[in-house]
Design a protein around this motif. Structure first.
Motif, short mmCIF file in Angstrom:
data_model
loop_
_atom_site.label_atom_id
_atom_site.label_comp_id
_atom_site.label_asym_id
_atom_site.label_seq_id
_atom_site.Cartn_x
_atom_site.Cartn_y
_atom_site.Cartn_z
N LYS A 68 68.78 -71.04 19.99
CA LYS A 68 69.68 -71.32 18.92
C LYS A 68 69.27 -72.80 18.27
N THR A 69 69.39 -72.79 16.95
CA THR A 69 68.88 -73.91 16.46
C THR A 69 69.77 -75.00 16.79
N ASP A 70 69.10 -76.51 16.42
CA ASP A 70 69.99 -77.55 16.69
C ASP A 70 71.14 -77.44 15.79
N GLN A 71 71.05 -76.93 14.61
CA GLN A 71 72.39 -76.94 13.78
C GLN A 71 73.20 -76.12 14.36
N GLN A 72 72.93 -75.00 15.08
CA GLN A 72 73.82 -74.06 15.76
C GLN A 72 74.51 -74.58 16.83
N LEU A 73 73.87 -75.27 17.74
CA LEU A 73 74.59 -75.99 18.98
C LEU A 73 75.38 -77.17 18.48
N PHE A 74 74.96 -77.81 17.65
CA PHE A 74 75.61 -78.66 16.80
C PHE A 74 77.13 -78.26 16.47
N SER A 75 77.00 -77.22 15.99
CA SER A 75 78.17 -76.64 15.36
C SER A 75 79.08 -76.00 16.36
N VAL A 100 73.08 -82.28 22.22
CA VAL A 100 72.24 -81.25 21.71
C VAL A 100 70.80 -81.75 22.36
N HIS A 101 70.51 -83.19 22.41
CA HIS A 101 69.19 -83.30 22.97
C HIS A 101 69.06 -83.14 24.51
N TYR A 102 70.41 -83.14 25.08
CA TYR A 102 70.33 -83.06 26.65
C TYR A 102 70.26 -81.51 26.89
N ILE A 103 70.79 -80.83 26.02
CA ILE A 103 70.52 -79.07 26.04
C ILE A 103 69.16 -78.83 25.88
N ARG A 104 68.70 -79.62 24.57
CA ARG A 104 67.21 -79.22 24.57
C ARG A 104 66.14 -79.58 25.55
N ALA A 105 66.82 -80.53 26.53
CA ALA A 105 66.05 -81.27 27.58
C ALA A 105 65.98 -80.26 28.82
N LEU A 106 66.90 -79.15 28.88
CA LEU A 106 66.81 -78.30 29.84
C LEU A 106 66.06 -77.40 29.82
N SER A 107 65.60 -76.90 28.47
CA SER A 107 64.39 -75.82 28.36
C SER A 107 63.46 -75.93 29.41
N PRO A 108 63.24 -74.72 29.86
CA PRO A 108 62.47 -74.48 30.86
C PRO A 108 60.89 -74.80 30.59
#
Length: 108
Positions: A68-75, A100-108
């Motif tokens: 998902k894009t950052d905008q999608q996660l934000f929404s 959103v930054h935290y979710i991105r940091a979870l990326s494998p």
């Protein structure tokens, strides 16, 4: 007469130029306080409230979520989605960006 379609682009506010880990830290604290009961301590959608929900919470580490894009996660965080209610009345835009930054940091 032809119709005119106007496209609106929502620009997310910019955060100070911090390292990704530093940007994720406030989001981690928010996640632990507000999100962990549903999404789980491993962020895999297996929180303690999962048995009481009709839909499984999103696995935030999954490829589907990470795609998902950052905008999608934000929404989704602001407005909700599925059984998740929106957090617009609880979080500021800056706090949502930290999540959103935290979710991105979870990326494998």
């Amino acid at each position: 007469m032809g119709a005119i379609i106007v496209s609106t682009i929502i620009l997310l506010p910019f955060l100070p130029a911090l390292a990704m880990e530093e940007q994720a830290q406030p989001g981690k604290a928010l996640f632990q306080q507000y999100c962990q009961d549903c999404h789980g301590p491993q962020r895999d959608g297996r929180g303690v409230l999962r048995p009481f929900l009709e839909q499984d919470p999103a696995n935030l580490t999954s490829q589907m979520t990470q795609a998902k894009t950052d905008q999608q996660l934000f929404s989704i965080i602001k407005k909700g989605g599925g059984e998740m209610h929106g957090w617009a009345d609880t979080f500021t835009d800056e706090q949502v960006l930290y999540l959103v930054h935290y979710i991105r940091a979870l990326s494998p």
